[in-house]
Design a protein around this motif. Structure first.
Motif, PDB file in Angstrom:
ATOM      1  N   HIS A 219      19.664 -41.395 -67.263  1.00  0.00           N
ATOM      2  CA  HIS A 219      20.103 -41.194 -65.883  1.00  0.00           C
ATOM      3  C   HIS A 219      19.078 -40.451 -65.031  1.00  0.00           C
ATOM      4  CE1 HIS A 219      23.993 -42.602 -67.207  1.00  0.00           C
ATOM      5  NE2 HIS A 219      23.989 -41.686 -68.141  1.00  0.00           N
ATOM      6  N   ALA A 220      17.984 -39.991 -65.632  1.00  0.00           N
ATOM      7  CA  ALA A 220      17.025 -39.157 -64.917  1.00  0.00           C
ATOM      8  C   ALA A 220      16.425 -39.867 -63.704  1.00  0.00           C
ATOM      9  CB  ALA A 220      15.920 -38.690 -65.860  1.00  0.00           C
ATOM     10  N   ALA A 221      16.073 -41.121 -63.844  1.00  0.00           N
ATOM     11  CA  ALA A 221      15.463 -41.847 -62.727  1.00  0.00           C
ATOM     12  C   ALA A 221      16.447 -41.967 -61.562  1.00  0.00           C
ATOM     13  CB  ALA A 221      15.004 -43.224 -63.184  1.00  0.00           C
ATOM     14  N   LYS A 222      17.715 -42.273 -61.883  1.00  0.00           N
ATOM     15  CA  LYS A 222      18.724 -42.414 -60.834  1.00  0.00           C
ATOM     16  C   LYS A 222      18.972 -41.078 -60.134  1.00  0.00           C
ATOM     17  CE  LYS A 222      23.389 -44.104 -59.975  1.00  0.00           C
ATOM     18  NZ  LYS A 222      24.588 -44.700 -60.553  1.00  0.00           N
ATOM     19  N   VAL A 223      19.062 -39.997 -60.907  1.00  0.00           N
ATOM     20  CA  VAL A 223      19.278 -38.673 -60.341  1.00  0.00           C
ATOM     21  C   VAL A 223      18.092 -38.278 -59.462  1.00  0.00           C
ATOM     22  CG1 VAL A 223      19.495 -36.207 -60.909  1.00  0.00           C
ATOM     23  CG2 VAL A 223      20.845 -37.894 -62.152  1.00  0.00           C
ATOM     24  N   GLY A 224      16.892 -38.600 -59.895  1.00  0.00           N
ATOM     25  CA  GLY A 224      15.705 -38.307 -59.103  1.00  0.00           C
ATOM     26  C   GLY A 224      15.730 -39.029 -57.764  1.00  0.00           C
ATOM     27  N   LYS A 225      16.144 -40.292 -57.760  1.00  0.00           N
ATOM     28  CA  LYS A 225      16.238 -41.054 -56.506  1.00  0.00           C
ATOM     29  C   LYS A 225      17.316 -40.471 -55.588  1.00  0.00           C
ATOM     30  CE  LYS A 225      14.561 -45.376 -58.469  1.00  0.00           C
ATOM     31  NZ  LYS A 225      14.902 -46.724 -58.909  1.00  0.00           N
ATOM     32  N   LEU A 226      18.454 -40.063 -56.170  1.00  0.00           N
ATOM     33  CA  LEU A 226      19.520 -39.463 -55.371  1.00  0.00           C
ATOM     34  C   LEU A 226      19.077 -38.135 -54.754  1.00  0.00           C
ATOM     35  CD1 LEU A 226      22.602 -40.227 -57.648  1.00  0.00           C
ATOM     36  CD2 LEU A 226      22.080 -41.261 -55.434  1.00  0.00           C
ATOM     37  N   ARG A 227      18.364 -37.321 -55.528  1.00  0.00           N
ATOM     38  CA  ARG A 227      17.867 -36.050 -54.991  1.00  0.00           C
ATOM     39  C   ARG A 227      16.875 -36.295 -53.858  1.00  0.00           C
ATOM     40  NH1 ARG A 227      16.983 -32.829 -60.599  1.00  0.00           N
ATOM     41  NH2 ARG A 227      19.102 -32.079 -60.790  1.00  0.00           N
ATOM     42  N   SER A 228      16.006 -37.266 -54.019  1.00  0.00           N
ATOM     43  CA  SER A 228      15.045 -37.584 -52.959  1.00  0.00           C
ATOM     44  C   SER A 228      15.767 -38.017 -51.696  1.00  0.00           C
ATOM     45  CB  SER A 228      14.086 -38.686 -53.421  1.00  0.00           C
ATOM     46  OG  SER A 228      13.270 -38.221 -54.454  1.00  0.00           O
ATOM     47  N   ALA A 229      16.785 -38.857 -51.836  1.00  0.00           N
ATOM     48  CA  ALA A 229      17.553 -39.305 -50.675  1.00  0.00           C
ATOM     49  C   ALA A 229      18.258 -38.131 -50.002  1.00  0.00           C
ATOM     50  CB  ALA A 229      18.574 -40.364 -51.098  1.00  0.00           C
ATOM     51  N   LEU A 230      18.810 -37.213 -50.803  1.00  0.00           N
ATOM     52  CA  LEU A 230      19.489 -36.040 -50.261  1.00  0.00           C
ATOM     53  C   LEU A 230      18.508 -35.155 -49.493  1.00  0.00           C
ATOM     54  CD1 LEU A 230      22.094 -34.349 -50.096  1.00  0.00           C
ATOM     55  CD2 LEU A 230      21.418 -33.282 -52.231  1.00  0.00           C
ATOM     56  N   LEU A 231      17.329 -34.931 -50.049  1.00  0.00           N
ATOM     57  CA  LEU A 231      16.341 -34.092 -49.379  1.00  0.00           C
ATOM     58  C   LEU A 231      15.860 -34.725 -48.074  1.00  0.00           C
ATOM     59  CD1 LEU A 231      14.299 -32.803 -52.442  1.00  0.00           C
ATOM     60  CD2 LEU A 231      15.752 -31.454 -50.923  1.00  0.00           C
TER      61      LEU A 231
END
Length: 123
Positions: A51-63
């Protein structure tokens, strides 16, 4: 598990009243390790976090979505709620600004207990 200790030629670890032999790795089939338990060359090291890649993309979108202006608006809303008497908002604001009061509270409680024990000992 505690640190390994040697008993004669046996290397053991103590955990919950049980001694475990850690002098050699436990054999559990073909797991990509050599006889001494080290990973062999070419071992992939496992699948990692799927799930790390998906979480990384979500964090980038949030930022990207949370600008400094929007963050200031969120903080202002939190302050307004706290000023209006919302206990949850007050607690959140104080925790974020001052930090959780665990250590100071714990020290104060210990001092109070020591004082009470001293008073009881004087009787």
């Amino acid at each position: 598990m505690g640190p390994p200790h040697s008993i004669g030629t046996l290397k053991v670890c103590w955990m919950v009243g049980i001694l475990y032999d850690v002098s050699s790795p436990s054999p559990n089939g073909s797991n990509g390790r050599d006889a001494s338990g080290r990973f062999v060359r070419g071992n992939s090291g496992g699948p990692g976090n799927p799930h790390a890649a998906k979480v990384g993309k979500l964090r980038s979108a949030l930022l990207k979505a949370v600008t400094q202006k929007r963050m200031a608006a969120v903080v202002a809303a939190l302050v307004r709620e706290a000023e209006a008497g919302n206990v949850t908002a007050i607690r959140e604001l104080l925790d974020r600004v001052l930090g959780k009061p665990v250590e100071a509270d714990l020290i104060e409680r210990i001092e109070q207990l020591e004082q009470r024990l001293a008073e009881v000992g004087e009787r």
